[in-house]
Design an enzyme around this catalytic site. Structure first.
Site, PDB file in Angstrom:
ATOM      1  N   SER A 125       0.884  -1.207  -0.138  1.00 48.19           N
ATOM      2  CA  SER A 125      -0.016  -0.039  -0.061  1.00 48.19           C
ATOM      3  C   SER A 125       0.824   1.179   0.008  1.00 48.19           C
ATOM      4  O   SER A 125       0.526   2.201  -0.630  1.00 48.19           O
ATOM      5  CB  SER A 125      -0.959   0.021   1.274  1.00 48.19           C
ATOM      6  OG  SER A 125      -0.360   0.094   2.461  1.00 48.19           O
ATOM      7  N   ARG A 128       0.298   3.522  -3.197  1.00 49.07           N
ATOM      8  CA  ARG A 128      -0.382   4.768  -2.737  1.00 49.07           C
ATOM      9  C   ARG A 128       0.567   5.991  -3.533  1.00 49.07           C
ATOM     10  O   ARG A 128      -0.060   6.816  -4.242  1.00 49.07           O
ATOM     11  CB  ARG A 128      -0.535   5.048  -1.439  1.00 49.07           C
ATOM     12  CG  ARG A 128      -0.903   6.589  -1.030  1.00 49.07           C
ATOM     13  CD  ARG A 128      -1.201   6.748   0.292  1.00 49.07           C
ATOM     14  NE  ARG A 128      -1.616   5.632   1.050  1.00 49.07           N
ATOM     15  CZ  ARG A 128      -1.064   4.776   1.818  1.00 49.07           C
ATOM     16  NH1 ARG A 128      -0.099   4.796   2.195  1.00 49.07           N
ATOM     17  NH2 ARG A 128      -2.034   3.706   2.502  1.00 49.07           N
ATOM     18  N   ASN A 147      -0.744   7.991  -7.128  1.00 51.59           N
ATOM     19  CA  ASN A 147      -0.801   9.475  -7.072  1.00 51.59           C
ATOM     20  C   ASN A 147      -0.221  10.204  -8.234  1.00 51.59           C
ATOM     21  O   ASN A 147      -0.566  10.728  -8.775  1.00 51.59           O
ATOM     22  CB  ASN A 147      -0.652   9.966  -5.665  1.00 51.59           C
ATOM     23  CG  ASN A 147      -1.978   9.868  -4.690  1.00 51.59           C
ATOM     24  OD1 ASN A 147      -2.740  10.659  -4.851  1.00 51.59           O
ATOM     25  ND2 ASN A 147      -1.930   9.049  -3.651  1.00 51.59           N
TER      26      ASN A 147
END
Lengths: 290, 156
Positions: free
Chosen positions: A225, A229, A233
Site C-alpha cells: 500500500s 499509494r 498518485n
C-alpha cells in the site's frame, strides 16, 4: 510531438530501459541478436521482453541525482552548522530537520537512531522526486531526445519500481526491528496469536492459521500500500499533465496551471504520508503491543 | 509497468542515502540545534539572574539611602541640641557677667556715695563751723568743739 495521441501518451509513459536481451531475439528494426546482450531498449516491447534483468536508467538516474542533490544541500548546511545566527540554507535545513524530528517524536517513543534520519531522507527525497512532476511534461524529454535518448521519464516516483524499492526497504526494516525488539518468538506470537485468542489451548492452536492469515496479509499490505499509494498518485498526476499537453497550445494553461497548483499539495502530502507511515510502521515494530 | 532491477537499485540507493544522512547530516544539525537551545536557555537564565540582582541592588541602595537619611537626621538633631546648649551656656555666662558688672557698679556707686557723703559731711561741718564762727564772731576752736561738731555731723 509525432504520432497519434495514444502513441504520445505511451511514449511518455515508457522508461528508458537498459537490459539484457536473450540470444536469438529479433529487435524492433528486424535485426536478430546472436549473443545475449545488454543494451538500451528501443521500443516498449523490447523493454518488457527484457524481463527482470533490466534497469530503468532514467528513473534511477533522476532518483539518485535528486538524492545526491538533497544530501549535498543538507551536508553543506550540516558542515557549516553553527549554534549562532544561522544562515538562509541552515535555517531551511533546520526547519526541515525539526519538522521531521517532531513528527518522529510524536509517534515514536523508543530509542532508535535510524528512524529520524530515515524519515528525513524519505521526506526530502520523495518530495524532490515528486517535484519533477511540475516540470512541463515535454521539456526534459525533448531535451534528451535531442541528445539521443529515445525515452525519458523524469519523475522517478511514477515508476512503480522506485516506490516499491523504497517501500520494500521499509518493509525489511519493519521485519528487522520486529525481530530485534520482540525476538523471533515474540514476532511469531504476534503473527499467530492475535487478534483471536483463547484460554483453551486446543482452540488457541486452531486459531493460529486464522490469525496468521489475517496478520500476514496486514503485514504484507504495508509495503504494497505504501508503494502503490505514492505511485498511483504521482502516476495519475503525470497522466493528467500528459493529457493536458494534448490540448492546443493556447488552451493548455487553463488546465495545467490549476492542476499544477493543486499538485503542489499532492506532492508534499504524498511525501509526508510516506514518511509518516514509515514512522508509524517502525514504531509499531518497536512496540510490544500484545 | 515492468518490475525489474530498478527496484533493487533504488533500494540500494535508498540504503546508501539513509546511511549517509544518518552519519553526516543528522548529527551535526541536531548538535547545532541542541547547542542553540542550550544557549538560549542559558541566556534566559542569565537575564533572569541579572533582573533579580538588579532588584536586590535597588533594594539595598534604597535601604542605604534610608539609613543615610536617618543618620543625617540624627546628626542634625545632635547639632541642634549642641547649639542650643551652647546658646544656653553663653546666655548664662552673659547673665552672670552682667550681674557681676552690675554688682561691681553698685559697689562702686555705694562707695562713691559714701565718699561723697563723707565729703559732704566734712563740708557741712566746716560750713557749720564757719557759720557758728560768724555767729559767735569768734573763732571756734575746732579741736575743742570737735565732739559737738561730730555729733552735729552725725545728725545730718
Amino acid at each position: 510531438m509525432a504520432g497519434s495521441a495514444s502513441e504520445y501518451i505511451q511514449h511518455h509513459l515508457q522508461n528508458l530501459t537498459y537490459g539484457k536481451l536473450p540470444a536469438g531475439y529479433e529487435r524492433a528494426d528486424g535485426t536478430v541478436i546472436e549473443d545475449t546482450t545488454w543494451t538500451l531498449a528501443h521500443t516498449a516491447q523490447e523493454a518488457s521482453d527484457m524481463g527482470f534483468w533490466a534497469v530503468h536508467v532514467d528513473s534511477l538516474g533522476w532518483a539518485v541525482g535528486l538524492g545526491v542533490l538533497f544530501l549535498f544541500l543538507f551536508r553543506m548546511a550540516a558542515k557549516r552548522a553553527t549554534s549562532d545566527q544561522p544562515g538562509g540554507l541552515q535555517n531551511f535545513v533546520e526547519v526541515m530537520v525539526e519538522f521531521v524530528d517532531n513528527s518522529v517524536k510524536e509517534t515514536f517513543h523508543g530509542k532508535n537512531k535510524v528512524i529520524a534520519p530515515l524519515a528525513l531522507t524519505i521526506f526530502c527525497w520523495i518530495f524532490l522526486m515528486n517535484l519533477m512532476d511540475l516540470v512541463p511534461v515535454d521539456f526534459l524529454p525533448q531535451l534528451f531526445h535531442l541528445a539521443g535518448a529515445d525515452y525519458m521519464k523524469v519523475v522517478p516516483t511514477t515508476d512503480v519500481n522506485v516506490t516499491l524499492g523504497m517501500s520494500l526497504s521499509v518493509f525489511f526494516l519493519i521485519i528487522f526491528y520486529s525481530l530485534k525488539v520482540k525476538g523471533v518468538g515474540g514476532f511469531l506470537g504476534e503473527l499467530t496469536l492475535h487478534p483471536f485468542s483463547s484460554d483453551n489451548l486446543v482452540l488457541k492452536i486452531l486459531l493460529v492459521p486464522v490469525n496468521f492469515l489475517l496478520e500476514g496479509v496486514s503485514l504484507i499490505a504495508k509495503p504494497i500500500s505504501l508503494a502503490l499509494r505514492l505511485f498511483g498518485n504521482l502516476y495519475a498526476g503525470e497522466l493528467i499533465f500528459i493529457l493536458i499537453a494534448l490540448l492546443p497550445l493556447w488552451a493548455q494553461w487553463t488546465l495545467s496551471v490549476p492542476w499544477a497548483i493543486f499538485h503542489i499539495l499532492v506532492i508534499t502530502l504524498q511525501a509526508f504520508i510516506f514518511m509518516m507511515l514509515t514512522i508509524v510502521y517502525l514504531s509499531m515494530a518497536h512496540e510490544d503491543s500484545h | 509497468m515492468n518490475i525489474n532491477l530498478t527496484m533493487i537499485g533504488q533500494a540500494i540507493a535508498f540504503f546508501i542515502f539513509v546511511v549517509f544522512c544518518m552519519k553526516y547530516v543528522w548529527p551535526p544539525i541536531m548538535a547545532a540545534l541542541q547547542e542553540r537551545q542550550k544557549k538560549i536557555a542559558d541566556g534566559l537564565a542569565a537575564s533572569d539572574r541579572a533582573a533579580r540582582d538588579l532588584e536586590l541592588a535597588q533594594e539595598k541602595s534604597a535601604q542605604e539611602l534610608r539609613e543615610a537619611k536617618q543618620q543625617a537626621a540624627g546628626l542634625i538633631e545632635q547639632a541642634n541640641k549642641r547649639a542650643a546648649q551652647i546658646v544656653e551656656a553663653s546666655k548664662d555666662d552673659a547673665r552672670k557677667e552682667g550681674e557681676k558688672l552690675i554688682e561691681q557698679a553698685r559697689a562702686e556707686i555705694e562707695q562713691e556715695r559714701n565718699q561723697a557723703r563723707d565729703a559732704l559731711r566734712a563740708e557741712i561741718a566746716a560750713i557749720a563751723v564757719a557759720g557758728a564762727e560768724k555767729i559767735l564772731e569768734t573763732s571756734v576752736d575746732a579741736s575743742k568743739h570737735n565732739e559737738m561738731l561730730e555729733k552735729l555731723a552725725a545728725e545730718l
